[in-house]
Enzyme design. Structure first.
Site, PDB file in Angstrom:
ATOM      1  N   GLU A  87       0.749  -1.128  -0.028  1.00 35.78           N
ATOM      2  CA  GLU A  87       0.092  -0.104   0.115  1.00 35.78           C
ATOM      3  C   GLU A  87       0.970   1.257  -0.252  1.00 35.78           C
ATOM      4  O   GLU A  87       0.558   2.233  -0.714  1.00 35.78           O
ATOM      5  CB  GLU A  87      -0.898   0.113   1.084  1.00 35.78           C
ATOM      6  CG  GLU A  87      -1.811   1.192   1.309  1.00 35.78           C
ATOM      7  CD  GLU A  87      -3.047   0.891   0.434  1.00 35.78           C
ATOM      8  OE1 GLU A  87      -3.807   1.828   0.488  1.00 35.78           O
ATOM      9  OE2 GLU A  87      -3.015   0.162  -0.351  1.00 35.78           O
ATOM     10  N   THR A 136     -13.348   7.665 -13.185  1.00 36.24           N
ATOM     11  CA  THR A 136     -12.245   7.187 -12.181  1.00 36.24           C
ATOM     12  C   THR A 136     -12.710   5.859 -11.264  1.00 36.24           C
ATOM     13  O   THR A 136     -11.870   5.164 -10.643  1.00 36.24           O
ATOM     14  CB  THR A 136     -12.186   8.387 -10.972  1.00 36.24           C
ATOM     15  OG1 THR A 136     -11.260   7.999 -10.025  1.00 36.24           O
ATOM     16  CG2 THR A 136     -13.431   8.538 -10.184  1.00 36.24           C
TER      17      THR A 136
END
Length: 240
Positions: free
Chosen positions: A92, A203
């Site tokens: 991440e 998006t």
């Protein structure tokens, strides 16, 4: 025209804001590697940047201007390098050292949350360049997801991409189906299926048909840009 002015603004943002603030270059085993970054930190979400830059490059190329496709390819290669973990999945977050001579970024948050951004950029670059290596990279990610994240009732993220035995994150976000799996499907589907010449993907990965009629853009005759903060702009267009 408004289109030319928009491209000029795009060029300014790429050169002045993105390259100086969101690209970190480090020495790799086979040469320099560019990574998407924010405040000297890599985040999985930033892997959308290569695809965004490539799409902008494609639009500019259609009107005969130079493009930043090389930068997009360099950045997606940085994301690819970060994905070279024991599970083949990316962390991440990671942190860069302060010097260009420092090593590659160090993982600071090793979790994997089934995010789509890297796959999205791979898909865009494959469609624009036709280079098979992007399909190969996407297939490796798919195999890793199938091997390490698939559960009886769906898919789950990993707590640590360096050691899958650390366990799972008991969550399958909606974006995993709407985006991650969709972009993997499109990466290996026919190129005329949701062609980037005819559609733009939002998006959240929803396809919207592009309006290619020049008369639609010619209706807008005035263009004003306002820099509200460093690298942030407001654009106005008024219809005639």
């Amino acid at each position: 025209t408004i289109i030319q002015d928009m491209f000029a603004l795009y060029e300014t943002m790429i050169e002045n804001a993105l390259r100086s603030k969101h690209v970190v270059v480090r020495k790799g085993p086979e040469g320099s590697i560019a990574f998407p970054a924010d405040s000297m930190r890599y985040h999985q979400l930033l892997c959308f940047l290569p695809g965004m830059i490539a799409l902008g490059s494609s639009a500019k190329r259609s009107v005969g201007e130079t493009n930043e496709l090389a930068l997009a390819e360099q950045l997606v290669e940085g994301c690819h390098v970060i994905y070279q973990s024991p599970t083949g999945l990316g962390p991440e977050e990671a942190i860069f050292g302060n010097k260009a001579s420092d090593d590659l970024p160090k993982t600071s948050n090793p979790s994997y949350l089934l995010r789509p951004e890297y796959i999205e950029s791979i898909f865009v670059l494959y469609r624009l360049t036709g280079k098979n290596r992007y399909q190969e990279q996407g297939w490796k990610v798919f195999e890793s997801i199938e091997r390490y994240c698939k559960r009886e009732s769906g898919y789950a993220g990993l707590k640590d991409i360096r050691n899958p035995d650390e366990g799972f994150i008991d969550d399958m976000p909606s974006y995993f189906i709407a985006e991650t799996l969709k972009y993997l499907l499109l990466l290996f589907g026919p190129e005329d299926f949701l062609s980037l010449d005819d559609f733009v993907l939002t998006t959240e990965g929803h396809p919207l048909r592009r309006l290619l009629n020049a008369k639609m853009t010619s209706r807008y005759h005035s263009y004003i840009k306002e820099e509200v903060s460093d690298g942030a702009y407001i654009v106005y267009a008024s219809a005639s």
